[in-house]
Design a protein around this motif. Structure first.
Motif, short mmCIF file in Angstrom:
data_model
loop_
_atom_site.label_atom_id
_atom_site.label_comp_id
_atom_site.label_asym_id
_atom_site.label_seq_id
_atom_site.Cartn_x
_atom_site.Cartn_y
_atom_site.Cartn_z
N ALA A 130 0.08 -2.67 5.05
CA ALA A 130 -0.33 -3.14 3.73
C ALA A 130 0.82 -3.77 2.96
O ALA A 130 0.68 -4.84 2.36
CB ALA A 130 -0.94 -1.99 2.94
N TRP A 131 1.97 -3.10 2.94
CA TRP A 131 3.12 -3.65 2.22
C TRP A 131 3.52 -5.00 2.80
O TRP A 131 3.88 -5.93 2.05
CB TRP A 131 4.30 -2.69 2.29
CG TRP A 131 4.27 -1.52 1.35
CD1 TRP A 131 4.33 -0.20 1.70
CD2 TRP A 131 4.20 -1.54 -0.09
NE1 TRP A 131 4.29 0.60 0.58
CE2 TRP A 131 4.21 -0.19 -0.53
CE3 TRP A 131 4.12 -2.56 -1.03
CZ2 TRP A 131 4.16 0.15 -1.88
CZ3 TRP A 131 4.06 -2.22 -2.37
CH2 TRP A 131 4.08 -0.89 -2.79
N GLU A 132 3.49 -5.13 4.11
CA GLU A 132 3.89 -6.38 4.75
C GLU A 132 2.94 -7.52 4.39
O GLU A 132 3.33 -8.69 4.40
CB GLU A 132 3.93 -6.20 6.27
CG GLU A 132 4.53 -7.36 7.03
CD GLU A 132 6.01 -7.57 6.76
OE1 GLU A 132 6.46 -8.74 6.78
OE2 GLU A 132 6.72 -6.58 6.52
N SER A 133 1.70 -7.19 4.06
CA SER A 133 0.70 -8.21 3.76
C SER A 133 0.93 -8.90 2.43
O SER A 133 0.29 -9.90 2.12
CB SER A 133 -0.71 -7.59 3.75
OG SER A 133 -0.90 -6.82 2.55
N ASN A 134 1.81 -8.38 1.61
CA ASN A 134 2.07 -8.89 0.27
C ASN A 134 1.01 -8.45 -0.73
O ASN A 134 0.85 -9.05 -1.79
CB ASN A 134 2.20 -10.42 0.26
CG ASN A 134 2.93 -10.95 -0.95
OD1 ASN A 134 3.85 -10.29 -1.47
ND2 ASN A 134 2.55 -12.11 -1.44
#
Length: 347
Positions: A130-134
Motif C-alpha cells: 500500500a505504501w509503495e502505491s502512493n
C-alpha cells in the motif's frame, strides 16, 4: 465545466483540465469500473458504456479498474491517461513483471478478520504494498463483534503512520469513524474471508457485492468477489472491491518497506556501523531496541524477509530487461548483416 455523470466517479475540474490537454483528438475521458476479457465497463460523461480494449500484445495493455482512459466515438479505448497511483504486486504467473491490482487509488483499506488469525507478517506485507502505491493505508480489523479479543495495540505497533481501526459491518460499530477517514478512491485488499465485500456493502449502503460465510473450522473464505469493480460512495469518492489475495508478492517496493518498517529504519540509523546487519555487531541500536522490548525479533525477521524478497525480484527484473535489450541488439545486428549482404550482392 465537468459533466455531472463523471463527477461520482472521481472527475473534478483539475483532472478535467489536465486530461483535456493530453487527450488524443476525437477521444473523451472515461474511467474503467470493471475489466473483462477484451472489454471493460467505463463511466463516461453520458453514463456507463461497454468499451473495447486493445489487444494484449499492443502498446496499450495492462488496463485495470480505476484507470482513466481516452475512448473514441465507437467506444474503443485509445489512450491510457497518466496514473497518480497504482497497487502493484508481482505476477502470480511467476514471471518477472508487475500485476496492477487497482489504479488511481487514494486510500487502501487493509482488511483482516479480527475473529481469525490476525497475521502480523501478512499485514506488514500488505502495508508495504500500500505504501509503495502512493496511497494512504488504513488497517481495518473486521468482524470485531465476533472476536473474543481484538489485538488493536499489536496491529498498531506494526503499522506506524497508518490508522488502525476495529469495525463490524454487521453491527455498525466503528463504521462512522472509518467513513470519516476515507478520501478519494478507496480500494479494499486482503485475503478471502476477511469480510471485504461485507464491509464494501456497508460503506456503499446497499447489497452491491455478493458475500459468503467463511468455513467454521479454519475461518477461511472462498473467492466471492471475482472481479475488481469500482462504485461511487454515497458520501462522495469511489470504492474498489478486489478478490481475495492468496499471494502477496512484492514488486519493486523499497520505499514501501522503508515506510512500513520506519521504526527499524530509525533505529538502524543510530547503529555504530553503516553496514550493520543487526545480528551481533557492537553498537547495534536495533539489537539494543530488541533487548529493551521496543522491537520484537519477529518484526526484524519480517523486515529482513521482505527486503530480501524485494532485492531478489528487482535483480530478476534487471536480468529480464538486460535479456530484452540483448535480444533487440541481436535483431538489429542481424538486420544490419542482411542489409550488408544485399548491398554486396547488387555490386
Amino acid at each position: 465545466m465537468v459533466e455531472n455523470d463523471l463527477i461520482p466517479y472521481g472527475l473534478n475540474e483539475a483532472l478535467s483540465d489536465e486530461y483535456e490537454r493530453i487527450l488524443t483528438d476525437g477521444c473523451v475521458p472515461a474511467r474503467v469500473i470493471r475489466m473483462d476479457r477484451g472489454e471493460c465497463d467505463v463511466a463516461t460523461f453520458t453514463g456507463i458504456v461497454r468499451a473495447r480494449c486493445p489487444r494484449s500484445d499492443s502498446e496499450l495493455s495492462g488496463l485495470c479498474t480505476g484507470d482513466w482512459v481516452g475512448i473514441d466515438q465507437q467506444s474503443n479505448v485509445r489512450q491510457l491517461l497518466p496514473r497518480r497511483s497504482a497497487i502493484v504486486r508481482s505476477s502470480v504467473s511467476g514471471r518477472s513483471e508487475g500485476h496492477v491490482l487497482a489504479a488511481n487509488v487514494d486510500t487502501v483499506l487493509i482488511c483482516t478478520a479480527a475473529d481469525g488469525d490476525v497475521d502480523l507478517n501478512r499485514i506488514e506485507r500488505m502495508l508495504a504494498l500500500a505504501w509503495e502505491s502512493n496511497a494512504q493505508p488504513i488497517v481495518v480489523l473486521t468482524k470485531a463483534d465476533a472476536a473474543e479479543y481484538v489485538p488493536l495495540d499489536e496491529v498498531r505497533a506494526v503499522a506506524p503512520g497508518a490508522v488502525t481501526l476495529a469495525v463490524s459491518a454487521t453491527t455498525g460499530v466503528g463504521l462512522d469513524v472509518l467513513t470519516a477517514t476515507l478520501e478519494g478512491t478507496v480500494a479494499l485488499i486482503g485475503p478471502s474471508g476477511a469480510g471485504k465485500s461485507t464491509l464494501a456493502n456497508a460503506l456503499l449502503g446497499a447489497e452491491v457485492f455478493a458475500t459468503n460465510a467463511v468455513r467454521a473450522g479454519d475461518k477461511k473464505g472462498r473467492h466471492t468477489t471475482v472481479h475488481r469493480e469500482l462504485r461511487p460512495l454515497p458520501g462522495g469518492g469511489t470504492l474498489i472491491d478486489t478478490p481475495g489475495l492468496r499471494g502477496i508478492g512484492l514488486w519493486d517496493a523499497s520505499e514501501g518497506i522503508e515506510r512500513t518498517f520506519s521504526d527499524i529504519e530509525s533505529f538502524a540509523g543510530r547503529c555504530r556501523f553503516g553496514d550493520c546487519a543487526h545480528r551481533s555487531e557492537p553498537g547495534c541500536a536495533v539489537r539494543a531496541a530488541i533487548d529493551s522490548g521496543e522491537l520484537t525479533e519477529r518484526r526484524l525477521e519480517s523486515y529482513r524477509k521482505l527486503a530480501k524478497e524485494n532485492e531478489w525480484m528487482r535483480a530478476r527484473t534487471d536480468k529480464r530487461l538486460q535479456a530484452e535489450r540483448e535480444r533487440v541488439w541481436k535483431d538489429i545486428t542481424k538486420q544490419q548483416r542482411r542489409n550488408y549482404r544485399d548491398r554486396s550482392s547488387r555490386r
